[in-house]
Write a protein that holds these residues in place. Structure first.
Motif, short mmCIF file in Angstrom:
data_model
loop_
_atom_site.label_atom_id
_atom_site.label_comp_id
_atom_site.label_asym_id
_atom_site.label_seq_id
_atom_site.Cartn_x
_atom_site.Cartn_y
_atom_site.Cartn_z
N ALA A 172 28.00 98.11 114.32
CA ALA A 172 27.34 97.09 115.14
C ALA A 172 28.18 96.74 116.37
O ALA A 172 29.40 96.59 116.28
CB ALA A 172 27.08 95.85 114.30
N LEU A 218 27.37 97.65 109.57
CA LEU A 218 28.12 96.53 110.16
C LEU A 218 29.31 97.04 110.98
O LEU A 218 29.62 96.49 112.05
CB LEU A 218 28.57 95.60 109.04
CG LEU A 218 29.02 94.20 109.42
CD1 LEU A 218 27.99 93.51 110.30
CD2 LEU A 218 29.27 93.38 108.17
N ALA A 261 23.52 91.34 113.05
CA ALA A 261 23.47 92.70 112.53
C ALA A 261 23.07 92.69 111.05
O ALA A 261 22.59 93.68 110.52
CB ALA A 261 24.84 93.36 112.69
N GLY A 274 19.66 96.31 112.64
CA GLY A 274 20.06 95.20 111.77
C GLY A 274 19.38 95.26 110.40
O GLY A 274 18.37 95.93 110.20
N ALA A 307 19.46 92.26 115.36
CA ALA A 307 19.96 93.17 116.40
C ALA A 307 19.44 94.58 116.08
O ALA A 307 19.07 94.85 114.93
CB ALA A 307 21.49 93.16 116.40
#
Ligand SMILES: C[S@@+](CC[C@H](N)C(=O)[O-])C[C@H]1O[C@@H](n2cnc3c(N)ncnc32)[C@H](O)[C@@H]1O
Length: 256
Positions: free
Chosen positions: A36, A33, A107, A138, A135
């Motif tokens: 991302a 994360l 994500a 992800g 994404a």
């Protein structure tokens, strides 16, 4: 706009019900994360009240990145309307959507206690649909827990499929790891029968827990850590270190 994929199911939820999985997400998915390009997270199927997406946003903002944006998606339009007063844009919003994720490319998706009410035959398609909308890089965390979140189990997936299975328990109230059987994700709950690997896993964990009874006087954490260590010594590919086990987590590659 695509029609929301899925069906409305019971909306049972509770404050702090998903704390265990949220804390695990902060640790296990935090790096993804942080990396991302867009820190967009979907909480799919948040239920009758928006309490768990509110908590998810707070935990990710505090533990991973302050600019996280959580979108609570619900297939039931009545629940979307009821959640809107809790919105706090841009960090927290609510919309109608299903497995197609309402056109978003998050994500991370957390889908908890959603597939439980579907047929087992629908799981693979739902997983494919969700992971196909992530994404790049992800992740999907899909699982089940009890009403208070003391027992839970979830699968972590990426675009290539399942990566890990995690079992989680509040150790101070854990009677026996066998009780985790009722909380297995939909993909596994009907496979807890002799001859299936998940059945062997729960059997081995229960055996290790009973064999670690001598550690009970030192507290349930010590006993759990000993049981998980024994599970690993017996050949199960348990991941993480005792520091993670101490919190009641047990993660293995792939669904067994
Ligand atoms: C039992 S509640 C879970 C609430 C919350 N996630 C929790 O764990 O406490 C399940 C919710 O998922 C919703 N739901 C079911 N299928 C869905 C789908 N395909 N897309 C979005 N929401 C869905 C249901 O309408 C219901 O409100």
């Amino acid at each position: 706009m695509e029609r929301p994929l899925g069906v409305v199911t019971r909306g049972t939820t509770n404050p702090n019900r998903l704390r265990r999985v949220d804390n695990w997400i902060v640790g296990a998915c935090g790096d993804a994360l942080r990396a991302a390009a867009d820190p967009l997270v979907v909480d799919l199927g948040y239920g009758a009240t928006p309490v768990t997406p509110v908590e998810l946003r707070a935990r990710l903002a505090a533990g991973v990145r302050a600019d996280v944006r959580v979108v609570g998606l619900e297939i039931d339009p009545v629940r979307v309307a009821a959640a809107r007063p809790a919105a706090d844009p841009p960090g927290l919003t609510f919309a109608r959507g299903g497995f197609e994720l309402a056109g978003l490319r998050p994500a991370l998706v957390r889908a908890f206690n959603v597939l439980r009410q579907y047929d087992e035959s629908e799981v693979a398609d739902a997983w494919r649909t969700i992971t196909g909308r992530l994404a790049p890089g992800g992740l999907l965390v899909e699982g089940t827990c009890d009403e208070l979140g003391r027992l839970g189990a979830w699968v972590l997936l990426d675009a290539t499929g399942p990566r890990t299975l995690t079992l989680a328990a509040k150790l101070t109230t854990l009677a026996s790891p066998a009780t985790l059987a009722e909380r297995l994700p939909k993909a596994l709950i009907h496979r807890n029968v002799p001859g299936e690997r998940v059945h062997d896993l729960l059997d081995a964990l229960e055996h290790a827990w009973r064999s670690a009874a001598g550690y009970a006087p030192f507290g349930p954490r010590q006993r759990w850590v000993r049981a998980v260590a024994a599970l690993r010594e017996s050949g199960w590919p348990v991941q993480d270190r005792p520091a993670a086990w101490r919190h009641g987590y047990l993660t293995l590659p792939g669904p067994p």
